[in-house]
Design an enzyme around this catalytic site. Structure first.
Site, PDB file in Angstrom:
ATOM      1  N   GLY A  31       0.794  -1.226   0.000  1.00  0.00           N
ATOM      2  CA  GLY A  31       0.000   0.000   0.000  1.00  0.00           C
ATOM      3  C   GLY A  31       0.826   1.276   0.000  1.00  0.00           C
ATOM      4  O   GLY A  31       2.020   1.258  -0.272  1.00  0.00           O
ATOM      5  N   HIS A  37       3.833   1.138  -8.254  1.00  0.00           N
ATOM      6  CA  HIS A  37       2.787   0.125  -8.068  1.00  0.00           C
ATOM      7  C   HIS A  37       1.806   0.151  -9.244  1.00  0.00           C
ATOM      8  O   HIS A  37       1.400  -0.890  -9.755  1.00  0.00           O
ATOM      9  CB  HIS A  37       1.998   0.397  -6.784  1.00  0.00           C
ATOM     10  CG  HIS A  37       2.799   0.346  -5.531  1.00  0.00           C
ATOM     11  ND1 HIS A  37       3.015   1.459  -4.743  1.00  0.00           N
ATOM     12  CD2 HIS A  37       3.425  -0.672  -4.897  1.00  0.00           C
ATOM     13  CE1 HIS A  37       3.729   1.126  -3.678  1.00  0.00           C
ATOM     14  NE2 HIS A  37       3.997  -0.171  -3.742  1.00  0.00           N
ATOM     15  N   LYS A 149      12.645  -3.046  -8.605  1.00  0.00           N
ATOM     16  CA  LYS A 149      13.094  -2.261  -7.443  1.00  0.00           C
ATOM     17  C   LYS A 149      13.557  -3.175  -6.309  1.00  0.00           C
ATOM     18  O   LYS A 149      14.556  -2.933  -5.661  1.00  0.00           O
ATOM     19  CB  LYS A 149      11.918  -1.395  -6.988  1.00  0.00           C
ATOM     20  CG  LYS A 149      12.008  -0.812  -5.623  1.00  0.00           C
ATOM     21  CD  LYS A 149      12.702   0.518  -5.651  1.00  0.00           C
ATOM     22  CE  LYS A 149      12.999   1.008  -4.259  1.00  0.00           C
ATOM     23  NZ  LYS A 149      11.962   0.689  -3.283  1.00  0.00           N
ATOM     24  N   ARG A 187       8.501   4.509   1.192  1.00  0.00           N
ATOM     25  CA  ARG A 187       9.343   5.029   2.285  1.00  0.00           C
ATOM     26  C   ARG A 187       9.918   6.413   1.972  1.00  0.00           C
ATOM     27  O   ARG A 187      10.427   7.064   2.880  1.00  0.00           O
ATOM     28  CB  ARG A 187      10.467   4.049   2.616  1.00  0.00           C
ATOM     29  CG  ARG A 187       9.972   2.804   3.328  1.00  0.00           C
ATOM     30  CD  ARG A 187      11.126   1.983   3.893  1.00  0.00           C
ATOM     31  NE  ARG A 187      10.669   0.922   4.782  1.00  0.00           N
ATOM     32  CZ  ARG A 187      10.467  -0.331   4.400  1.00  0.00           C
ATOM     33  NH1 ARG A 187      10.678  -0.692   3.153  1.00  0.00           N
ATOM     34  NH2 ARG A 187      10.044  -1.239   5.260  1.00  0.00           N
TER      35      ARG A 187
HETATM   36  P1  AMP Z   1       5.754  -2.647  -1.790  1.00  0.00           P
HETATM   37  O1  AMP Z   1       4.420  -2.049  -1.614  1.00  0.00           O
HETATM   38  O2  AMP Z   1       6.884  -1.706  -1.511  1.00  0.00           O
HETATM   39  O3  AMP Z   1       5.898  -3.970  -1.088  1.00  0.00           O
HETATM   40  O4  AMP Z   1       5.902  -2.973  -3.339  1.00  0.00           O
HETATM   41  C1  AMP Z   1       4.957  -3.754  -4.024  1.00  0.00           C
HETATM   42  C2  AMP Z   1       5.478  -4.076  -5.385  1.00  0.00           C
HETATM   43  O5  AMP Z   1       5.732  -2.874  -6.109  1.00  0.00           O
HETATM   44  C3  AMP Z   1       6.814  -4.851  -5.368  1.00  0.00           C
HETATM   45  O6  AMP Z   1       6.798  -5.838  -6.365  1.00  0.00           O
HETATM   46  C4  AMP Z   1       7.815  -3.773  -5.659  1.00  0.00           C
HETATM   47  O7  AMP Z   1       9.001  -4.261  -6.262  1.00  0.00           O
HETATM   48  C5  AMP Z   1       7.039  -2.904  -6.618  1.00  0.00           C
HETATM   49  N1  AMP Z   1       7.613  -1.554  -6.644  1.00  0.00           N
HETATM   50  C6  AMP Z   1       7.867  -0.759  -5.585  1.00  0.00           C
HETATM   51  N2  AMP Z   1       8.443   0.396  -5.980  1.00  0.00           N
HETATM   52  C7  AMP Z   1       8.545   0.323  -7.329  1.00  0.00           C
HETATM   53  C8  AMP Z   1       9.061   1.205  -8.335  1.00  0.00           C
HETATM   54  N3  AMP Z   1       9.590   2.386  -8.041  1.00  0.00           N
HETATM   55  N4  AMP Z   1       8.995   0.795  -9.626  1.00  0.00           N
HETATM   56  C9  AMP Z   1       8.460  -0.415  -9.946  1.00  0.00           C
HETATM   57  N5  AMP Z   1       7.970  -1.286  -9.040  1.00  0.00           N
HETATM   58  C10 AMP Z   1       8.008  -0.922  -7.755  1.00  0.00           C
END
Ligand code: AMP
Length: 284
Positions: A31, A37, A149, A187
């Site tokens: 989220g 995302h 990422k 973050r």
């Molecule tokens: P998170 O919410 O941080 O757990 O991320 C969820 C998904 O989004 C994971 O597969 C991450 O690798 C992807 N993600 C997060 N930041 C990015 C970004 N800047 N570019 C592409 N994918 C991302």
């Protein structure tokens, strides 16, 4: 868009699609969504008949001194963003629903968890593989969408899917960045103005490393030294690691080999906030 934390409703929704031979793409997230995302959601929508996204801040993947409590959350904003993209289903379980009393199983991939982020976050990836295994069993998607990422996370889940013969196709999406090069991350919201101004140095350090690889430098320590030098330009940055690893095994590289796919990766603290970024490059 349907939105629920009830895993039975999720199963019913996906079963109905399966009966009609429709394909399902799945985008798991924690989220506080951003364009990174949403890029996963858009790709999933293009490649499947329906898309399920999940939002779950997974307590298992945070260490005791990490930012689970203060991790940013804004479900109504996230839901509006996903609805706008025409996401079909948003799964939002609570920790109590997802890990009820008596839950005691852990899924872990042995070796890929150890290097890079695993050194500072020794319990993190077992938390990730446990949640992703359970989510995949709930959704049973045709395709799973993850971002580059978190490249180590992608490799670990890819290994789990392979080892356990899980019937899902893995899709990795490129890193979406802010205009100044900073990789988008939930973050980033923690950064002070001064830290935010310095944060694009991560990307500049990676580009410096990539340029040296492209110039033909093969000695990994020479490359990481130059990357660390670039990072020093950010006075508030405290590097956790700066490494060159084999993109498949994630083990540290001493000398790059022609044809090798290399991962240039780093993790850097700004205050309590830990940022990661990487570049994949094939050695000529
Ligand atoms: P998170 O919410 O941080 O757990 O991320 C969820 C998904 O989004 C994971 O597969 C991450 O690798 C992807 N993600 C997060 N930041 C990015 C970004 N800047 N570019 C592409 N994918 C991302």
């Amino acid at each position: 868009m349907k939105i629920t934390g009830d895993s039975r409703k999720l199963k019913d929704f996906v079963s109905a699609l399966r009966r009609k031979n429709r394909t399902v793409g799945f985008v798991p997230t924690m989220g506080y969504l951003h364009e990174g995302h949403l890029s996963l959601v858009r790709t999933a929508l293009r490649e499947n008949d329906a898309v399920v996204a999940s939002i779950f801040v997974n307590p298992l993947q945070f260490g005791p001194k990490e930012d689970f409590r203060r991790y940013p959350r804004d479900l109504s904003r996230d839901a509006a963003m996903l609805k706008k993209e025409k996401t079909d289903f948003l799964f939002t379980p609570s920790a109590g629903q997802f890990y009820p009393e008596g839950f005691q199983t852990e899924v872990s991939v042995k070796k890929l968890c150890l290097p890079l982020c695993g050194r500072t976050r020794p319990t993190h990836f077992a938390g990730v593989t446990t949640v992703v295994m359970k989510l995949l069993n709930g959704v049973r998607p045709d395709r799973l969408y993850l971002g580059q990422k978190d490249y180590q996370q992608f490799r670990i889940i890819e290994q789990m899917v392979h080892d356990m013969d899980m019937p899902v196709e893995m899709k990795m999406a490129p890193i979406v960045r802010e205009k100044d090069g900073l990789a988008m991350s939930s973050r980033n919201a923690f950064l002070t103005d001064e830290e935010r101004a310095q944060a694009p140095t991560l990307r500049r350090a990676l580009l410096k490393g990539e340029a040296l690889v492209k110039k033909g430098v093969r000695d990994a320590s020479r490359i990481t030294r130059a990357m660390k030098e670039t990072l020093r330009e950010a006075s508030l940055a405290r590097p956790d690691y700066v490494e060159i690893a084999d993109a498949r095994t994630l083990s540290s590289v001493v000398r790059l080999m022609p044809g090798q796919k290399a991962l240039l990766a780093l993790a850097v603290y700004f205050g309590k906030t830990r940022l990661i970024d990487n570049i994949l490059t094939v050695v000529k």
